[in-house]
Motif scaffolding. Sequence first.
Motif: not given
Length: 406
Positions: A31, A54, A60, A62, A225, A316, A357, A386-388
Amino acid sequence: MSSSTPTTAPATTRIRAAGTPGRSDVVIVGAGIIGLAHAFEALSNGLSVTVLDRDRQPVGASVRNFGHCCISAQDGELLALAQRSRPGWLRAAKASGIWAEEAGTLVVARSATEAAVLEELRAERGGDAVRLRTAAETAALLGRTDGGARGDGGSSGSGGLVGGALLPADLRVNPREAAPGLARWVAEQPHGRILWGTAVTGVESGTVHTTRGPVHGDRILICVGHDLDYLFPDLAEDHGMQRCRLTMARAAAPAAFRTHAAVLTATSMLRYDAFTGRPSAARLREEVQGHSAELLEIGANVMFTRLPDGTVLVGDSHHYDATTPPFVDERTAELLIGAVADVLGVQRLRILERWQGVYASSPRGPLLVRDLAPGVRALSVTSGIGMTLSFGLAAATFDGTLAPTA
Ligand SMILES: Cc1cc2nc3c(=O)[nH]c(=O)nc-3n(C[C@H](O)[C@H](O)[C@H](O)COP(=O)(O)OP(=O)(O)OC[C@H]3O[C@@H](n4cnc5c(N)ncnc54)[C@H](O)[C@@H]3O)c2cc1C
Protein backbone atom coordinates in the motif's frame (compact mmCIF):
# COMPACT_ATOMS: atom_id res chain seq x y z
CA MET A 1 7.71 0.37 -21.20
CA SER A 2 7.16 0.51 -24.92
CA SER A 3 3.67 0.54 -26.33
CA SER A 4 4.10 -2.76 -28.18
CA THR A 5 2.18 -6.00 -27.70
CA PRO A 6 0.11 -6.21 -24.52
CA THR A 7 1.77 -8.63 -22.12
CA THR A 8 -1.14 -9.15 -19.79
CA ALA A 9 -4.79 -9.84 -20.36
CA PRO A 10 -6.72 -6.67 -21.14
CA ALA A 11 -8.66 -5.26 -18.22
CA THR A 12 -12.24 -6.34 -17.99
CA THR A 13 -14.95 -4.09 -16.67
CA ARG A 14 -16.69 -6.95 -14.90
CA ILE A 15 -17.27 -6.68 -11.17
CA ARG A 16 -17.15 -10.01 -9.39
CA ALA A 17 -20.58 -10.96 -8.18
CA ALA A 18 -21.23 -11.19 -4.49
CA GLY A 19 -21.01 -14.84 -3.56
CA THR A 20 -17.32 -15.14 -4.33
CA PRO A 21 -16.11 -13.69 -1.02
CA GLY A 22 -12.41 -13.11 -0.66
CA ARG A 23 -11.74 -13.27 -4.37
CA SER A 24 -10.97 -10.07 -6.30
CA ASP A 25 -10.24 -9.23 -9.90
CA VAL A 26 -6.96 -7.71 -8.76
CA VAL A 27 -4.89 -8.38 -5.63
CA ILE A 28 -2.18 -5.82 -4.94
CA VAL A 29 0.67 -6.42 -2.51
CA GLY A 30 1.91 -3.14 -0.98
CA ALA A 31 0.00 0.00 0.00
CA GLY A 32 2.67 2.46 -1.10
CA ILE A 33 2.00 4.87 -3.95
CA ILE A 34 2.68 2.27 -6.65
CA GLY A 35 0.21 -0.22 -5.20
CA LEU A 36 -2.38 2.46 -4.44
CA ALA A 37 -2.15 4.11 -7.87
CA HIS A 38 -2.81 0.67 -9.36
CA ALA A 39 -5.71 0.15 -6.96
CA PHE A 40 -7.17 3.52 -7.99
CA GLU A 41 -6.82 2.74 -11.68
CA ALA A 42 -8.27 -0.77 -11.28
CA LEU A 43 -11.30 0.51 -9.34
CA SER A 44 -11.74 3.26 -11.95
CA ASN A 45 -11.87 0.49 -14.58
CA GLY A 46 -14.67 -1.23 -12.69
CA LEU A 47 -12.51 -4.02 -11.26
CA SER A 48 -12.68 -5.31 -7.70
CA VAL A 49 -9.47 -4.85 -5.72
CA THR A 50 -7.86 -6.17 -2.55
CA VAL A 51 -4.72 -4.40 -1.30
CA LEU A 52 -2.52 -6.20 1.24
CA ASP A 53 0.11 -4.53 3.40
CA ARG A 54 2.14 -5.96 6.24
CA ASP A 55 2.01 -2.64 8.10
CA ARG A 56 -0.95 -0.78 9.63
CA GLN A 57 -0.52 2.35 7.52
CA PRO A 58 1.81 3.47 4.71
CA VAL A 59 5.26 4.15 6.19
CA GLY A 60 7.54 3.31 3.28
CA ALA A 61 9.20 5.50 0.66
CA SER A 62 5.83 6.96 -0.31
CA VAL A 63 5.42 8.96 2.91
CA ARG A 64 9.10 9.85 3.39
CA ASN A 65 9.67 11.80 0.19
CA PHE A 66 9.21 15.38 -1.07
CA GLY A 67 5.79 14.86 -2.64
CA HIS A 68 7.28 16.12 -5.86
CA CYS A 69 5.83 14.82 -9.13
CA CYS A 70 8.93 15.78 -10.99
CA ILE A 71 7.66 15.47 -14.54
CA SER A 72 9.63 18.10 -16.49
CA ALA A 73 13.04 16.91 -15.28
CA GLN A 74 12.54 13.50 -16.94
CA ASP A 75 13.47 12.67 -20.51
CA GLY A 76 12.56 10.08 -23.17
CA GLU A 77 10.25 7.21 -22.16
CA LEU A 78 10.24 8.25 -18.51
CA LEU A 79 9.05 11.73 -19.51
CA ALA A 80 6.17 10.18 -21.46
CA LEU A 81 5.25 8.00 -18.48
CA ALA A 82 5.53 10.94 -16.08
CA GLN A 83 3.32 13.07 -18.33
CA ARG A 84 0.78 10.26 -18.32
CA SER A 85 0.92 10.23 -14.53
CA ARG A 86 -0.15 13.85 -14.19
CA PRO A 87 -3.86 13.50 -15.07
CA GLY A 88 -4.03 10.34 -12.97
CA TRP A 89 -2.81 12.22 -9.90
CA LEU A 90 -5.31 15.01 -10.52
CA ARG A 91 -8.20 12.56 -10.96
CA ALA A 92 -7.19 10.64 -7.84
CA ALA A 93 -6.89 13.86 -5.85
CA LYS A 94 -10.34 14.95 -6.95
CA ALA A 95 -11.89 11.59 -6.12
CA SER A 96 -10.18 11.07 -2.77
CA GLY A 97 -9.85 14.67 -1.55
CA ILE A 98 -6.07 14.53 -1.16
CA TRP A 99 -4.11 17.73 -1.81
CA ALA A 100 -2.40 18.01 -5.22
CA GLU A 101 -1.26 21.37 -6.45
CA GLU A 102 -0.23 22.36 -9.98
CA ALA A 103 2.57 24.34 -8.41
CA GLY A 104 5.41 23.53 -10.80
CA THR A 105 9.12 23.44 -10.03
CA LEU A 106 11.46 26.38 -9.60
CA VAL A 107 15.04 25.62 -10.65
CA VAL A 108 17.43 28.14 -9.15
CA ALA A 109 20.52 29.29 -11.10
CA ARG A 110 23.45 30.68 -9.17
CA SER A 111 26.11 30.70 -11.88
CA ALA A 112 26.27 31.42 -15.60
CA THR A 113 26.72 27.69 -16.26
CA GLU A 114 23.58 26.80 -14.29
CA ALA A 115 21.69 29.48 -16.22
CA ALA A 116 23.09 28.08 -19.49
CA VAL A 117 21.71 24.60 -18.73
CA LEU A 118 18.28 26.11 -18.11
CA GLU A 119 18.47 28.17 -21.29
CA GLU A 120 19.40 25.02 -23.24
CA LEU A 121 16.44 23.17 -21.77
CA ARG A 122 14.18 26.08 -22.74
CA ALA A 123 15.57 25.97 -26.29
CA GLU A 124 14.66 22.29 -26.52
CA ARG A 125 11.30 22.20 -24.74
CA GLY A 126 10.02 25.70 -25.52
CA GLY A 127 9.15 28.74 -23.46
CA ASP A 128 5.82 27.39 -22.17
CA ALA A 129 7.41 24.32 -20.59
CA VAL A 130 10.51 26.14 -19.30
CA ARG A 131 9.82 29.72 -18.21
CA LEU A 132 13.07 31.54 -17.54
CA ARG A 133 13.10 33.88 -14.56
CA THR A 134 15.40 36.78 -13.74
CA ALA A 135 17.44 36.86 -10.55
CA ALA A 136 14.99 39.33 -9.00
CA GLU A 137 11.97 37.18 -9.94
CA THR A 138 13.65 34.06 -8.56
CA ALA A 139 14.55 35.90 -5.35
CA ALA A 140 10.96 37.06 -4.96
CA LEU A 141 9.64 33.49 -5.38
CA LEU A 142 12.06 32.29 -2.71
CA GLY A 143 11.13 35.21 -0.47
CA ARG A 144 14.73 36.32 -0.20
CA THR A 145 14.88 39.63 1.58
CA ASP A 146 18.37 40.34 0.17
CA GLY A 147 17.00 40.19 -3.38
CA GLY A 148 19.15 37.11 -3.97
CA ALA A 149 22.46 38.95 -3.77
CA ARG A 150 23.96 36.94 -0.93
CA GLY A 151 25.57 33.50 -1.12
CA ASP A 152 28.09 31.80 1.09
CA GLY A 153 30.50 31.28 -1.79
CA GLY A 154 31.68 28.22 0.11
CA SER A 155 30.19 24.83 0.80
CA SER A 156 27.19 25.30 -1.46
CA GLY A 157 29.28 27.07 -4.05
CA SER A 158 26.91 29.95 -4.33
CA GLY A 159 27.41 33.44 -5.32
CA GLY A 160 24.09 35.22 -5.45
CA LEU A 161 21.19 34.27 -7.69
CA VAL A 162 21.67 34.83 -11.42
CA GLY A 163 18.25 33.58 -12.54
CA GLY A 164 16.04 30.52 -12.62
CA ALA A 165 13.35 28.65 -14.49
CA LEU A 166 9.80 27.70 -13.63
CA LEU A 167 8.70 24.29 -14.94
CA PRO A 168 4.92 24.62 -14.68
CA ALA A 169 3.90 21.04 -15.54
CA ASP A 170 5.10 19.58 -12.24
CA LEU A 171 2.75 18.72 -9.39
CA ARG A 172 3.08 18.82 -5.65
CA VAL A 173 1.34 16.50 -3.22
CA ASN A 174 1.67 16.10 0.53
CA PRO A 175 3.55 12.80 0.96
CA ARG A 176 2.26 12.44 4.49
CA GLU A 177 -1.35 12.33 3.40
CA ALA A 178 -1.33 11.19 -0.25
CA ALA A 179 -0.87 7.44 0.29
CA PRO A 180 -2.93 7.30 3.52
CA GLY A 181 -5.70 9.34 1.84
CA LEU A 182 -5.74 7.11 -1.22
CA ALA A 183 -5.77 4.03 1.00
CA ARG A 184 -8.81 5.39 2.83
CA TRP A 185 -10.53 6.05 -0.50
CA VAL A 186 -9.80 2.51 -1.74
CA ALA A 187 -11.19 0.99 1.46
CA GLU A 188 -14.37 3.07 1.13
CA GLN A 189 -15.18 1.85 -2.38
CA PRO A 190 -17.83 -0.89 -2.66
CA HIS A 191 -15.40 -3.12 -4.57
CA GLY A 192 -12.21 -2.09 -2.81
CA ARG A 193 -10.68 -3.39 0.40
CA ILE A 194 -7.39 -3.09 2.22
CA LEU A 195 -6.11 -5.74 4.57
CA TRP A 196 -3.56 -4.10 6.87
CA GLY A 197 -1.23 -6.07 9.10
CA THR A 198 -1.16 -8.83 6.50
CA ALA A 199 2.33 -9.83 5.37
CA VAL A 200 2.68 -11.67 2.10
CA THR A 201 4.92 -14.73 2.22
CA GLY A 202 4.54 -16.14 -1.29
CA VAL A 203 2.61 -15.82 -4.54
CA GLU A 204 1.41 -18.18 -7.25
CA SER A 205 -1.09 -17.77 -10.08
CA GLY A 206 -4.45 -16.87 -8.56
CA THR A 207 -3.31 -17.01 -4.93
CA VAL A 208 -1.36 -14.80 -2.55
CA HIS A 209 -0.15 -16.54 0.60
CA THR A 210 -0.23 -14.30 3.66
CA THR A 211 0.28 -14.47 7.40
CA ARG A 212 -3.54 -14.48 7.65
CA GLY A 213 -4.15 -17.21 5.08
CA PRO A 214 -4.57 -17.27 1.29
CA VAL A 215 -6.12 -14.41 -0.68
CA HIS A 216 -7.35 -15.11 -4.19
CA GLY A 217 -7.44 -12.94 -7.29
CA ASP A 218 -7.32 -13.24 -11.07
CA ARG A 219 -4.48 -10.82 -11.40
CA ILE A 220 -1.77 -10.21 -8.79
CA LEU A 221 0.49 -7.17 -8.71
CA ILE A 222 3.46 -7.15 -6.35
CA CYS A 223 4.29 -3.53 -5.50
CA VAL A 224 6.56 -3.83 -2.47
CA GLY A 225 9.21 -1.30 -3.56
CA HIS A 226 12.70 -1.93 -2.18
CA ASP A 227 11.58 -4.96 -0.17
CA LEU A 228 11.15 -7.08 -3.28
CA ASP A 229 14.33 -8.92 -2.28
CA TYR A 230 12.63 -10.33 0.84
CA LEU A 231 10.03 -12.05 -1.35
CA PHE A 232 11.99 -12.73 -4.54
CA PRO A 233 15.72 -12.47 -3.81
CA ASP A 234 16.81 -13.93 -7.16
CA LEU A 235 14.66 -11.49 -9.09
CA ALA A 236 15.98 -8.51 -7.10
CA GLU A 237 19.58 -9.68 -7.59
CA ASP A 238 19.01 -10.25 -11.28
CA HIS A 239 17.95 -6.60 -11.59
CA GLY A 240 20.91 -5.43 -9.45
CA MET A 241 18.46 -3.97 -6.98
CA GLN A 242 19.88 -2.04 -4.05
CA ARG A 243 18.49 0.14 -1.30
CA CYS A 244 19.17 3.84 -1.65
CA ARG A 245 19.00 5.71 1.66
CA LEU A 246 18.37 9.43 1.82
CA THR A 247 18.78 11.93 4.65
CA MET A 248 15.75 14.18 5.08
CA ALA A 249 14.52 16.88 7.44
CA ARG A 250 11.49 19.11 7.95
CA ALA A 251 12.20 22.72 8.85
CA ALA A 252 10.31 25.84 9.77
CA ALA A 253 10.24 28.06 6.67
CA PRO A 254 11.80 31.52 6.73
CA ALA A 255 9.02 34.07 7.24
CA ALA A 256 9.19 35.46 3.71
CA PHE A 257 9.32 32.08 1.90
CA ARG A 258 6.36 31.93 -0.43
CA THR A 259 6.57 29.68 -3.45
CA HIS A 260 4.55 26.46 -3.55
CA ALA A 261 6.78 25.20 -6.36
CA ALA A 262 9.32 22.50 -5.55
CA VAL A 263 12.77 24.10 -5.54
CA LEU A 264 15.72 22.42 -7.31
CA THR A 265 19.35 23.54 -7.44
CA ALA A 266 22.60 22.79 -9.33
CA THR A 267 23.06 19.38 -7.69
CA SER A 268 19.53 18.48 -8.81
CA MET A 269 20.50 19.39 -12.38
CA LEU A 270 23.26 16.80 -12.15
CA ARG A 271 20.77 14.04 -11.31
CA TYR A 272 17.83 14.40 -13.72
CA ASP A 273 18.06 13.45 -17.40
CA ALA A 274 16.37 16.59 -18.72
CA PHE A 275 19.37 18.57 -17.46
CA THR A 276 22.20 16.04 -17.76
CA GLY A 277 21.48 15.74 -21.49
CA ARG A 278 22.16 19.45 -22.13
CA PRO A 279 25.48 20.60 -23.70
CA SER A 280 26.54 22.63 -20.64
CA ALA A 281 25.89 19.77 -18.17
CA ALA A 282 29.48 18.46 -18.27
CA ARG A 283 30.81 21.94 -17.49
CA LEU A 284 28.27 22.22 -14.68
CA ARG A 285 29.53 18.97 -13.13
CA GLU A 286 33.11 20.26 -13.17
CA GLU A 287 32.00 23.54 -11.67
CA VAL A 288 30.03 21.87 -8.85
CA GLN A 289 32.94 19.47 -8.25
CA GLY A 290 35.17 22.53 -7.88
CA HIS A 291 33.09 24.40 -5.33
CA SER A 292 30.98 21.67 -3.66
CA ALA A 293 32.90 18.39 -3.73
CA GLU A 294 31.44 17.46 -0.32
CA LEU A 295 27.91 17.68 -1.68
CA LEU A 296 28.80 15.40 -4.57
CA GLU A 297 30.44 12.93 -2.16
CA ILE A 298 27.14 12.48 -0.31
CA GLY A 299 25.24 12.22 -3.62
CA ALA A 300 23.35 15.40 -2.78
CA ASN A 301 20.29 16.62 -4.59
CA VAL A 302 19.83 19.88 -2.69
CA MET A 303 16.11 20.58 -2.96
CA PHE A 304 13.13 21.51 -0.86
CA THR A 305 9.35 21.55 -1.02
CA ARG A 306 6.72 23.25 1.07
CA LEU A 307 4.02 21.34 2.92
CA PRO A 308 0.51 22.81 3.17
CA ASP A 309 1.26 23.83 6.80
CA GLY A 310 4.07 26.08 5.53
CA THR A 311 6.98 23.98 6.80
CA VAL A 312 9.55 22.76 4.27
CA LEU A 313 10.88 19.28 3.45
CA VAL A 314 14.64 19.49 3.02
CA GLY A 315 17.03 16.98 1.44
CA ASP A 316 18.56 14.85 0.18
CA SER A 317 21.64 12.61 -0.01
CA HIS A 318 22.04 9.22 -1.73
CA HIS A 319 23.90 6.19 -0.35
CA TYR A 320 23.55 2.70 -1.80
CA ASP A 321 23.59 -0.58 0.17
CA ALA A 322 22.08 -4.05 0.02
CA THR A 323 20.82 -3.62 3.59
CA THR A 324 20.23 -0.18 5.07
CA PRO A 325 22.28 0.78 8.14
CA PRO A 326 20.00 2.54 10.64
CA PHE A 327 22.36 5.43 11.45
CA VAL A 328 21.91 8.95 10.08
CA ASP A 329 25.20 10.80 9.70
CA GLU A 330 24.97 14.27 11.23
CA ARG A 331 27.59 15.74 8.89
CA THR A 332 25.47 14.70 5.88
CA ALA A 333 22.38 16.28 7.43
CA GLU A 334 24.27 19.47 8.24
CA LEU A 335 25.67 19.79 4.72
CA LEU A 336 22.21 19.50 3.18
CA ILE A 337 20.49 21.81 5.63
CA GLY A 338 23.28 24.39 5.25
CA ALA A 339 23.02 24.23 1.46
CA VAL A 340 19.24 24.79 1.58
CA ALA A 341 19.64 27.69 4.05
CA ASP A 342 22.10 29.23 1.60
CA VAL A 343 19.61 29.04 -1.29
CA LEU A 344 17.01 30.68 0.93
CA GLY A 345 19.49 33.37 1.97
CA VAL A 346 19.23 32.65 5.71
CA GLN A 347 21.90 31.79 8.28
CA ARG A 348 20.22 28.63 9.53
CA LEU A 349 16.99 26.68 9.42
CA ARG A 350 15.08 25.56 12.51
CA ILE A 351 14.82 21.78 12.14
CA LEU A 352 11.60 20.17 13.37
CA GLU A 353 12.10 16.52 12.34
CA ARG A 354 14.69 14.27 10.74
CA TRP A 355 14.33 10.88 9.13
CA GLN A 356 15.90 8.50 6.69
CA GLY A 357 14.09 7.48 3.52
CA VAL A 358 14.80 4.32 1.54
CA TYR A 359 13.88 3.50 -2.04
CA ALA A 360 14.70 0.79 -4.57
CA SER A 361 17.54 1.57 -6.94
CA SER A 362 19.34 -0.21 -9.74
CA PRO A 363 22.10 0.74 -12.17
CA ARG A 364 20.43 -1.63 -14.69
CA GLY A 365 17.31 0.39 -15.29
CA PRO A 366 14.73 2.77 -13.86
CA LEU A 367 11.96 0.15 -13.61
CA LEU A 368 11.57 -3.50 -12.76
CA VAL A 369 8.53 -5.05 -14.44
CA ARG A 370 8.52 -8.87 -14.47
CA ASP A 371 5.81 -11.43 -15.10
CA LEU A 372 6.50 -14.25 -12.62
CA ALA A 373 3.64 -16.59 -13.48
CA PRO A 374 0.41 -16.25 -15.46
CA GLY A 375 -1.41 -13.26 -13.96
CA VAL A 376 1.40 -12.43 -11.50
CA ARG A 377 3.51 -9.33 -12.05
CA ALA A 378 6.18 -7.66 -9.91
CA LEU A 379 6.59 -3.91 -10.34
CA SER A 380 9.15 -1.66 -8.61
CA VAL A 381 10.45 1.76 -9.58
CA THR A 382 14.24 1.50 -9.25
CA SER A 383 15.15 5.11 -9.93
CA GLY A 384 13.72 7.16 -7.05
CA ILE A 385 10.86 8.69 -9.04
CA GLY A 386 7.95 6.51 -7.99
CA MET A 387 5.78 9.48 -6.99
CA THR A 388 6.30 10.94 -10.45
CA LEU A 389 5.60 7.74 -12.39
CA SER A 390 2.97 6.04 -10.21
CA PHE A 391 -0.24 6.91 -12.03
CA GLY A 392 1.41 6.67 -15.46
CA LEU A 393 2.55 3.14 -14.63
CA ALA A 394 -0.89 2.23 -13.36
CA ALA A 395 -2.57 3.51 -16.53
CA ALA A 396 -0.09 1.58 -18.69
CA THR A 397 -0.58 -1.58 -16.60
CA PHE A 398 -4.33 -1.59 -17.15
CA ASP A 399 -4.30 -0.68 -20.83
CA GLY A 400 -1.74 -3.45 -21.42
CA THR A 401 1.06 -1.20 -22.73
CA LEU A 402 3.53 -1.71 -19.86
CA ALA A 403 5.97 -4.31 -21.17
CA PRO A 404 8.25 -6.35 -18.89
CA THR A 405 11.75 -4.97 -18.48
CA ALA A 406 14.75 -7.09 -19.41
C1 LIG B 1 13.61 10.61 0.77
C2 LIG B 1 12.95 10.26 -0.52
C3 LIG B 1 12.69 11.27 -1.44
C4 LIG B 1 12.07 10.95 -2.65
N1 LIG B 1 11.71 11.95 -3.48
C5 LIG B 1 10.93 11.68 -4.57
C6 LIG B 1 10.42 12.72 -5.37
O1 LIG B 1 10.66 13.91 -5.12
N2 LIG B 1 9.69 12.40 -6.47
C7 LIG B 1 9.43 11.11 -6.80
O2 LIG B 1 8.82 10.86 -7.81
N3 LIG B 1 9.86 10.08 -6.02
C8 LIG B 1 10.60 10.35 -4.92
N4 LIG B 1 11.06 9.34 -4.14
C9 LIG B 1 10.83 7.94 -4.57
C10 LIG B 1 9.44 7.48 -4.22
O3 LIG B 1 9.13 7.84 -2.90
C11 LIG B 1 9.39 5.96 -4.40
O4 LIG B 1 9.84 5.61 -5.71
C12 LIG B 1 7.97 5.45 -4.22
O5 LIG B 1 7.40 5.96 -3.05
C13 LIG B 1 7.97 3.91 -4.18
O6 LIG B 1 6.65 3.52 -3.90
P1 LIG B 1 6.32 2.00 -3.58
O7 LIG B 1 4.85 1.93 -3.43
O8 LIG B 1 6.98 1.13 -4.58
O9 LIG B 1 7.11 1.69 -2.22
P2 LIG B 1 6.73 1.97 -0.69
O10 LIG B 1 6.12 3.30 -0.49
O11 LIG B 1 7.97 1.68 0.08
O12 LIG B 1 5.59 0.92 -0.37
C14 LIG B 1 5.81 -0.47 -0.37
C15 LIG B 1 4.79 -1.10 0.56
O13 LIG B 1 4.90 -2.51 0.46
C16 LIG B 1 4.67 -3.06 1.75
N5 LIG B 1 5.28 -4.40 1.78
C17 LIG B 1 6.58 -4.71 1.57
N6 LIG B 1 6.74 -6.05 1.66
C18 LIG B 1 5.53 -6.59 1.95
C19 LIG B 1 5.06 -7.93 2.16
N7 LIG B 1 5.87 -8.98 2.08
N8 LIG B 1 3.76 -8.09 2.45
C20 LIG B 1 2.91 -7.04 2.51
N9 LIG B 1 3.30 -5.76 2.32
C21 LIG B 1 4.60 -5.55 2.03
C22 LIG B 1 5.35 -2.07 2.68
O14 LIG B 1 4.83 -2.18 4.01
C23 LIG B 1 5.01 -0.74 2.02
O15 LIG B 1 3.81 -0.17 2.55
C24 LIG B 1 11.73 9.60 -2.94
C25 LIG B 1 11.99 8.60 -2.01
C26 LIG B 1 12.59 8.93 -0.81
C27 LIG B 1 12.84 7.82 0.17
